[in-house]
Write an enzyme that holds these catalytic residues in place. Sequence first.
Site, PDB file in Angstrom:
ATOM      1  N   HIS A  99       0.819  -1.215   0.000  1.00 23.74           N
ATOM      2  CA  HIS A  99       0.000   0.000   0.000  1.00 23.74           C
ATOM      3  C   HIS A  99       0.854   1.266   0.000  1.00 23.74           C
ATOM      4  O   HIS A  99       0.391   2.319  -0.454  1.00 23.74           O
ATOM      5  CB  HIS A  99      -0.962  -0.017   1.182  1.00 23.74           C
ATOM      6  CG  HIS A  99      -2.138  -0.917   0.971  1.00 23.74           C
ATOM      7  ND1 HIS A  99      -3.412  -0.597   1.381  1.00 23.74           N
ATOM      8  CD2 HIS A  99      -2.238  -2.130   0.363  1.00 23.74           C
ATOM      9  CE1 HIS A  99      -4.247  -1.564   1.041  1.00 23.74           C
ATOM     10  NE2 HIS A  99      -3.544  -2.516   0.432  1.00 23.74           N
ATOM     11  N   HIS A 267      -2.145 -12.339  -2.694  1.00 19.12           N
ATOM     12  CA  HIS A 267      -3.185 -13.095  -1.997  1.00 19.12           C
ATOM     13  C   HIS A 267      -2.775 -14.526  -1.697  1.00 19.12           C
ATOM     14  O   HIS A 267      -3.572 -15.300  -1.174  1.00 19.12           O
ATOM     15  CB  HIS A 267      -4.471 -13.070  -2.829  1.00 19.12           C
ATOM     16  CG  HIS A 267      -5.102 -11.718  -2.899  1.00 19.12           C
ATOM     17  ND1 HIS A 267      -6.199 -11.425  -3.685  1.00 19.12           N
ATOM     18  CD2 HIS A 267      -4.784 -10.557  -2.271  1.00 19.12           C
ATOM     19  CE1 HIS A 267      -6.528 -10.150  -3.548  1.00 19.12           C
ATOM     20  NE2 HIS A 267      -5.673  -9.596  -2.701  1.00 19.12           N
TER      21      HIS A 267
END
Length: 725
Positions: A99, A267
């Site tokens: 992020h 993921h």
Amino acid sequence: MKNVESQGSGCPIVHGGNITQQHNSSSQMWWPSALNLDILHQHDTKTRPHSDGSYRSRLKSLDVTSLKRDLRALMTASQPWWPADWGHYGGLMIRLAWHAAGTYRIADGRGGAGTGNQRFSPLNSWPDNGNLDKARRLLWPIKKAYGNAISWADLMVLAGNVAYESMGLTTFGFSFGREDIWHPEKDIFWGSETEWLAKSGGEGSRYSGDRELENPLAAVMMGLIYVNPEGVDGQPDPLKTAADIRVTFSRMAMNDEETVALIAGGHTVGKAHGNGNPSRLGPAPEGAPLHDQGLGWINPTALGIGRGTVTSGLEGAWTPHPTQWDHSYFRVLMDYDWELSKSPAGAWQWIPVEVRPEDMVPDVEDASLRTPPIMTDADMALKLDPGFRVISERFATDARYFESQFSRAWFKLTHRDLGPKSRYFGPEVPSEDLIWQDPISPGNSDFDLGKARQLIRSAGLSLRELVVTAWDSARTFRGSDFRGGANGGRIRLAPQNTWIGNEPDQLGRVLAIYQSIAAEVGASVADLIVLGGNLGVEHAAKEAGVDISIPFFPGRGDARIEDTDIDSFAVLEPVADGFRNWQKTHYSAKPEELLLDRAQLMGLSALEMTALVGGMRVLDANYGGSKDGVFTHRPGVLSTDFFVNLTDMAYRWVPTGRNSYNILDRVSESIVWTATRVDLVFGSNSILRAYSEYYAQDDNHTQFVRDFVAAWSKVMNADRYDLMG
């Protein structure tokens, strides 16, 4: 004197720490259309708390081996105030790095992990960054121990790398060199929305037409890093989400294969958190009460951590072994049918139909409890979108290829805004040159400089041709991601040699002369372009009565077309250049605002910008030979005439169009000069007028020449990372 104690509570100070709330103090509130120069005043050296040399010099004392050992130990040192999922902080640290880096966008090079800006608003309080404040607090003991030898910006990215390595991935490499800022980057446009996670089509929407995302934005919503995990505007539809994914990731410099690799690799480990009621969460860090000490999203219930954490609202892991780097992601995604469900927090997510026991996920606190894996709408897009599916199937059948492509894509994601490889530092810098690093071979710094000067002077090039070719070559520099600039001489190559702003016909004639001289003296064309510009400026200064020598540092290389990603360089094309009084067409932004944006990207202060504009005008360097703003009767002389005549009340200024003005003699009413908004803003804006008046003073002509030369040299050498200590 008024008795302040008689007013309200009697406190003798002005209340309200936010200056925008102090209606009697904010000039921008009273005069919102006034040009705001704050974009050029950020990150002043006075805001830095240390003065012990450059960050690069401090890095030389860093014990990288010890730092990585301590980071690896941190991954499994679960803390009771914020327990690690399955006893491993890897997923959290990867999300922190992801992020931090994921805000980068190619259009203006802003965002990214290169400044540590995630510590400050608005990023520290974006909904998509929920609970990353906990990750930074977990890293604090390490930052405290290693001090100034490691920046927060480097530490956050390195933590993600070490997290992957601790879970079994062989990473592609790592570079240090990200220097921290010390207050928010208010110059970055994140969108016009007035609320977080606003749906498209509302007030200030970033979309127009057939879901066309506004430039330079990349994320689909205010407060998100990428796309909405629940689907477009929170409505599941994997094919629509796939379209958003392509736009968003391409605007962060990723192709389809890199995009699939990043989503899948991200993921493969960790989980989403939504096992609770999100309405119970307290405010984000920037709005948290004093006693929370900068921690946000506090859940007052005892179940608000560990198994009960609420972050995105989705709940669950993607793979059955979320603390191990393995290749189960594609197997789980492709082997099952999936159906929509809601998390305990009420978020849409996909769960497998008839999941097998071996694919169930252990609970983060009690391994005897097991739950089905989940997928987001973005994950389902990798399966259902035809283009993404082809890539997913290849990755599913070739684990080694997937791991290689993810490692490279992760490296690109976390290093894209660090600039060319010459800025890299540390023992893990990969030896391979990557095309997105804009590679340039070193140039010859030992050519006959005297002969080169002589040949340029006798080549028949006009002063204007010398100056504008050097300027156009160097002005592409962006301090946001350290791309562009004069090094490499890419103005010779596609796409730059055809950009309309570079006046291709004139450029071609000048380059042919430089190429001939380069062959004779053994210099690069890139060096000769800058040298020629310097000679032009030195001549103009001498004509103004000031003998000055501009420092010249040879060694620029000439980039090759095979080392140039043409599509990638297309975003560097200037759509406006106030320094040359040009813009490609009319835009919603005012010309003077476009000037500020370019000046900020080039790393210029307001004073440097002022000196350069005034000097470029009298050097007759306008695009296409335009006379707008050339407030002098002796063009080609580096005089202060632009400022003298701009501030002379013998003239008045009359608008004649959207961006055109006549300068009239007040007595005869005859037209003396013409101008644009970019010219007149230096007389209308109070700050810029103060600088203009300074240079217009009778005793400041020599100072102006010195300031112009200093600013000119800064632009010409902005990308010379090979000169760093």
